[in-house]
Design a protein around this motif. Structure first.
Motif, short mmCIF file in Angstrom:
data_model
loop_
_atom_site.label_atom_id
_atom_site.label_comp_id
_atom_site.label_asym_id
_atom_site.label_seq_id
_atom_site.Cartn_x
_atom_site.Cartn_y
_atom_site.Cartn_z
N ASN A 176 0.84 -1.19 0.00
CA ASN A 176 0.00 0.00 0.00
C ASN A 176 0.88 1.25 0.00
O ASN A 176 1.80 1.37 0.82
CB ASN A 176 -0.90 0.01 1.23
N GLY A 183 -7.10 5.65 5.73
CA GLY A 183 -6.99 4.44 4.94
C GLY A 183 -6.56 3.26 5.78
O GLY A 183 -5.95 3.41 6.85
N TYR A 228 -4.16 0.13 -1.61
CA TYR A 228 -4.91 1.22 -0.99
C TYR A 228 -3.91 2.25 -0.50
O TYR A 228 -3.00 1.94 0.29
CB TYR A 228 -5.75 0.71 0.18
N PRO A 232 -5.54 9.52 -0.34
CA PRO A 232 -5.86 8.16 0.13
C PRO A 232 -7.03 7.58 -0.63
O PRO A 232 -7.90 8.30 -1.12
CB PRO A 232 -6.19 8.37 1.61
N VAL A 250 -2.67 5.11 1.72
CA VAL A 250 -2.97 5.58 3.08
C VAL A 250 -2.21 6.87 3.34
O VAL A 250 -1.16 7.15 2.74
CB VAL A 250 -2.61 4.52 4.12
N GLY A 303 -4.29 0.97 6.65
CA GLY A 303 -2.90 0.51 6.60
C GLY A 303 -2.57 -0.38 7.77
O GLY A 303 -3.42 -0.72 8.60
#
Length: 501
Positions: A319, A428, A395, A373, A397, A430
């Motif tokens: 990520n 996000g 994703y 994010p 973050v 993480g």
């Protein structure tokens, strides 16, 4: 010996001794009797052995009737004569013995300019190449080479080739035109001599080819493009109008090793060429007609492995952190193509800027930077085809958006649970990492618990008073306003409080 008598009595003077002289027995020999060269001493000999004793008289006259100087050495019955002409022309001998002209005593000697084989100049196409059945020629310029004769010998692929020599002398220039007609293709050797002395540049090597026109050879299906390993490659060669020649096709792999080539007659003028590459890389194709280059007869073909998308390895995916470059690696070494394409799009479908760096051995490092994010799609393609697993989901973050919920007014005491709320909804999902630095020997356990989507609680129960530091990171990035420092008091203190830094 002569005896003289009178009335039978021999005279007092008798017998009389007489020497018999025969000029016809005088012999002239030596090179100076036949030819001489300007400023070069010439000599000849006069043999009197069988001619008797007499008077020898020698004169040599030039074209002007002037006697030229002579050097004469006498030894027994032989006389040596030497003279040095100073200009070309003719010399007239006058050799008398006892006033009588001896044999060859009126010889005429031609005076020549000394030859210099280094000054013979050769020119013409016939010195380098020839065509079977067609007359070839070259020119020998002997203007500055002195007097002499040119000799030419030509040996071809099947033996000696007759040479025709034509002399041209216009006063200023002396030329010899040499003509010959090869009757077989192959190497031909020309030896040129002047006055029996071979020229420095002789012998000359000539290439004789068949009567062909390689410019009319056409190579068809040139758009071969990339070809795959172990798959036959075919193209056609058209020789219509190119004459009677041999087609030679050579194919070398990337290491210069020849590949097997087959030539198949499609018809009288078209031949199909086939070869099968064994390894990836560039192969070089050379096409010749009668050992001569043809148009576009040298070209390269790129050989690739069959495309195996499953062999593509995408590694180091993680990520991304907003605002920080994120890297991952794509290994295409066993895929069969290096035509890699990568694009990254956010949840709105907007592309991010992507850079791809070749790090060697058909491995590439991809870099992008998330701007906000949220979910991202990583499309990894080889030759516009998705590799297995693509599009990859990550994703982005942003640890800066983590909201910390802590009662700053509360005084924390030993044995009382401490709870720190974390709202990660905007940051996000993480990897949260919590580290607690407590007084030595505290043995305090710190946990992070998810209480609802996007919300976490960090909790621990202090067992000793003193400073406790709670450090928080999200995907290895420091969360702002951490570490958090709490001062833990003992419960029976009259006054206690907590601070948060």
């Amino acid at each position: 010996l002569i005896t003289v008598k009178f009335n039978g009595d021999e005279l007092p003077e008798s017998p009389l001794h007489l020497e018999v002289v025969d000029p016809m027995r005088v012999r002239l020999h030596g090179p100076g009797v036949t030819v001489a060269y300007v400023n070069t001493p010439a000599e000849f000999f006069v043999d009197l052995k069988d001619a008797g004793v007499g008077k020898l008289d020698i004169k040599i006259l030039n074209d002007k009737g002037e006697a030229i100087p002579l050097e004469i050495w006498k030894k027994d019955t032989e006389t040596k004569v030497q003279y040095t002409p100073t200009e070309p022309g003719k010399l007239k001998f006058n050799v008398l013995y006892n006033g009588v002209l001896v044999p060859d005593g009126d010889a005429t000697v031609k005076v020549l300019i000394p030859s210099n084989v280094n000054n013979v100049k050769l020119s013409g196409d016939g010195l380098t190449s020839g065509v079977v059945g067609k007359e070839s020629e070259f020119i020998a310029d002997i203007s500055d080479s002195g007097d002499g004769d040119l000799g030419v010998q030509i040996v071809g692929a099947d033996g000696k080739i007759p040479a025709e020599l034509e002399k041209i002398d216009d006063g200023d220039r002396k030329l010899v035109i040499v003509k010959y007609t090869p009757n077989k293709a192959g190497p031909t050797l020309i030896t040129v001599k002047f006055n029996n002395e071979e020229l420095p540049k002789s012998p000359l090597h000539v290439t004789v080819v068949e009567d062909v026109d390689p410019l009319k050879v056409k190579i068809l299906a040139m758009g071969l493009g990339d070809v795959e390993v172990n798959k036959p490659v075919r193209f056609t060669v058209c020789t219509d109008g190119a004459g009677n020649g041999d087609l030679k096709v050579k194919v070398l792999d990337k290491d210069g090793v020849p590949l097997k080539v087959t030539v198949e007659d499609l018809d009288a003028d078209n031949k199909q060429i086939t070869f099968t590459p064994q390894d990836p890389g560039q192969v070089h194709v050379s096409v010749k007609w009668a050992d001569q280059a043809v148009p576009k007869g040298e070209f390269d073909v790129e050989v690739i492995k069959p495309l195996d998308l499953k062999a593509c390895i995408v590694s180091e995916l993680k990520n991304p952190i907003v605002g920080i470059p994120t890297y991952f690696t794509v290994d295409v070494s066993n895929v069969g193509s290096d035509k890699l394409g990568v694009d990254v799009v956010d949840k709105k479908g907007e592309p991010l800027r992507v850079t791809i760096e070749d790090i060697g051995d058909l491995k590439y490092q991809v870099c992008y930077t998330a701007e906000r994010p949220g979910p991202l799609k990583l499309n990894v393609k080889i030759e516009d085809q998705h590799v297995p697993g693509s599009a990859f989901s990550v994703y982005a973050v942003d640890p800066r958006l983590v909201v910390i919920d802590l009662d700053e007014e509360h005084e924390y005491t030993v044995g009382e649970p401490v709870e720190i709320g974390l709202d990660m909804t905007e940051a996000g999902p993480g990897q949260l990492d919590v580290q607690l630095a407590a007084p030595v020997g505290s043995g305090t356990d710190c946990k992070a618990l998810e209480v609802s989507p996007g919300k976490m609680v960090v909790t621990f129960t202090p067992t000793e008073p003193g400073e406790h530091n709670i450090n928080l990171t999200l995907d290895d990035q420091q969360i702002p306003n951490t570490p958090i420092c709490l001062t833990i008091r003992v419960m029976n203190y009259l006054s206690h409080h907590s601070t948060w830094r």
